[in-house]
Design an enzyme around this catalytic site. Structure first.
Site, PDB file in Angstrom:
ATOM      1  N   GLU A 184      36.076  44.524  44.415  1.00 52.16           N
ATOM      2  CA  GLU A 184      37.410  44.854  43.943  1.00 52.16           C
ATOM      3  C   GLU A 184      37.745  46.323  44.218  1.00 52.16           C
ATOM      4  O   GLU A 184      38.887  46.661  44.536  1.00 52.16           O
ATOM      5  CB  GLU A 184      37.596  44.539  42.453  1.00 52.16           C
ATOM      6  CG  GLU A 184      39.078  44.578  42.190  1.00 52.16           C
ATOM      7  CD  GLU A 184      39.512  44.364  40.765  1.00 52.16           C
ATOM      8  OE1 GLU A 184      38.671  44.339  39.869  1.00 52.16           O
ATOM      9  OE2 GLU A 184      40.725  44.254  40.585  1.00 52.16           O
ATOM     10  N   THR A 236      48.376  47.975  42.803  1.00 53.65           N
ATOM     11  CA  THR A 236      47.560  48.590  41.745  1.00 53.65           C
ATOM     12  C   THR A 236      47.377  50.085  42.002  1.00 53.65           C
ATOM     13  O   THR A 236      47.448  50.900  41.075  1.00 53.65           O
ATOM     14  CB  THR A 236      46.188  47.886  41.670  1.00 53.65           C
ATOM     15  OG1 THR A 236      46.423  46.513  41.394  1.00 53.65           O
ATOM     16  CG2 THR A 236      45.308  48.464  40.578  1.00 53.65           C
TER      17      THR A 236
HETATM   18  N1  HSE Z   1      42.870  48.114  34.548  1.00 51.08           N
HETATM   19  C1  HSE Z   1      43.438  48.038  35.850  1.00 51.08           C
HETATM   20  C2  HSE Z   1      44.745  48.815  35.859  1.00 51.08           C
HETATM   21  C3  HSE Z   1      43.679  46.623  36.211  1.00 51.08           C
HETATM   22  O1  HSE Z   1      45.525  48.609  34.928  1.00 51.08           O
HETATM   23  O2  HSE Z   1      44.980  49.611  36.754  1.00 51.08           O
HETATM   24  C4  HSE Z   1      44.332  46.465  37.549  1.00 51.08           C
HETATM   25  O3  HSE Z   1      43.701  45.513  38.295  1.00 51.08           O
END
Ligand code: HSE
Length: 317
Positions: free
Chosen positions: A136, A189
Site C-alpha cells: 500500500e 490519498t
Molecule cells: N489513514 C489514511 C488517510 C487512509 O486518511 O490518509 C487512506 O488510505
C-alpha cells in the site's frame, strides 16, 4: 492424508473504512461489499507475473514493481526465498480508484494472501502485515495499516503503532451497521494527506484522544450512545471536507436520519455512517445519496454489518 498442493486460488478482498473519524491512521474496519477478486495460479515459467487486470479503466500497470498487489507479492516471495517460483496473478478491481474505500489496500492484501495460500500458508495472516503495508505504501507513499489491517484480519482493528505494526482486533457490537456512500469523484490519498495540518493544538489533541478512547470503550461495551458521542474527527475532517461537495449537508442528512456518527471514509471522497441496526443504516444511505444526487453527483451506497472475516478464499483447486 497429506493435502494436495494447490494450482489455483481465487480470493475476495474487502473494502475498508479507515480512520473511523477519530482514529486517523490508527483505526479501520472492513465491510462486506465491494471487494476486489484476485486469482493466482502456478506456472511452469519461473518468476512472478501479473497477466491481467480488469475493472481499472486501464489505469493500473501490469509491471509488478509498479503495482500495489505486485509490490506486496514480490516482497513476500523475496522474504520466503521463493522469487523463482512460477506464479501468475489476475487482479479484478471491483472498486474505484481514489475512492476512500481502501482500493489499493484490498489489492495488496488480496495478492499476498492468495500467494501465501497457493504456497501452502508458510505465514499466518498476521505475518503478512509488513508485506501488505509495503504494497500500500507503494501507492500513497505513507506507512499506515488502517486499511490493510482490517482487510487482512477482518472486523475493526486498532493500530497501536504503525511503525511496529502492533495491530489489535476490537469487538464488533452485534447490531452495529455501516452505511458507506461513494460519490463518483476521485480524491487521491496523496493529495488528501498533503492538506493535513502539520501541527494540532493541545486542546484538539486532548479531545481527539478522548473520542478515540470513547469509541474503543463503546465498541467493547456495545454502548451505542457512547459510540455516537465519540465518532467525531477534529483533525482531518475540517481540512478534507472541502474535497467532498456538500459534505456538511450530507452529514446533517445522515445525523437527522438517525446515524450514530458520520465522517469521511479514509482519505475520501467516500463518507460513512455508523448506525444501530440495518433499518437506520439503509435510511441514512438513502438520505446521503439524495444529497449527492442533488449536486448532481452519482453516488453508490453500500450498507453492511462490519465484516468479521476480511480477505478470504472464494475457490481453490
Ligand atoms: N489513514 C489514511 C488517510 C487512509 O486518511 O490518509 C487512506 O488510505
Amino acid at each position: 492424508m497429506s493435502k494436495m498442493p494447490l494450482k489455483e486460488v481465487r480470493v475476495f478482498s474487502p473494502a475498508t473504512v479507515a480512520n473511523v473519524a477519530c482514529g486517523f491512521d490508527v483505526l479501520g474496519f472492513a465491510i462486506e461489499q465491494p471487494g476486489d477478486e484476485i486469482v493466482v495460479r502456478k506456472s511452469d515459467k519461473p518468476g512472478f507475473r501479473i497477466t491481467k487486470i480488469t475493472g481499472d479503466d486501464g489505469r493500473l500497470p501490469l509491471d509488478p514493481k509498479l503495482n500495489t498487489a505486485g509490490v506486496a507479492v514480490l516482497d513476500l516471495l523475496r522474504n520466503l526465498g521463493k522469487s523463482d517460483v512460477g506464479i501468475e496473478m489476475e487482479v479484478h478491481k471491483k472498486m474505484p480508484f481514489g475512492s476512500g474505500l481502501g482500493s489499493s489496500a484490498a489489492s495488496a492484501v488480496g495478492g499476498a494472501f492468495a500467494v501465501n495460500r497457493l504456497l501452502g500458508e508458510p505465514l499466518s495472516r498476521r505475518q503478512l502485515l509488513p508485506f501488505v503495508v509495503a504494497g500500500e505504501a507503494a501507492a500513497d507513499g505513507a506507512w499506515h495499516a488502517d486499511n490493510v489491517g482490517p482487510c487482512l484480519l477482518g472486523g475493526i482493528t486498532l493500530i497501536r503503532s504503525n511503525a511496529e505494526l502492533d495491530v489489535h482486533n476490537i469487538p464488533i457490537p452485534e447490531n452495529l451497521w455501516a452505511s458507506v456512500i461513494h460519490p463518483d469523484i476521485v480524491v487521491l490519498t496523496k493529495v488528501a494527506r498533503e492538506i493535513m495540518p502539520r501541527h494540532v493544538q493541545i486542546e484538539t489533541s486532548i479531545q481527539q484522544s478522548g473520542n478515540l478512547g470513547g469509541l474503543i470503550c463503546g465498541l467493547f461495551q456495545s454502548d451505542y450512545a457512547l459510540i455516537g458521542r465519540s465518532v467525531h474527527d477534529l483533525i482531518a475532517e475540517p481540512h478534507r471536507q472541502r474535497l467532498i461537495p456538500e459534505f456538511y449537508r450530507a452529514k446533517k442528512a445522515a445525523l437527522n436520519a438517525g446515524a450514530l456518527g458520520f465522517s469521511i471514509s479514509g482519505a475520501g471522497p467516500s463518507v460513512f455512517a455508523l448506525c444501530e441496526g440495518e433499518k437506520v443504516a439503509r435510511t441514512v444511505a438513502q438520505a446521503v445519496t439524495e444529497v449527492f444526487s442533488a449536486v448532481p453527483i452519482k453516488a453508490t451506497a453500500y450498507v453492511s454489518r462490519i465484516n468479521p472475516k476480511g480477505v478470504h478464499v472464494l475457490s481453490e483447486s
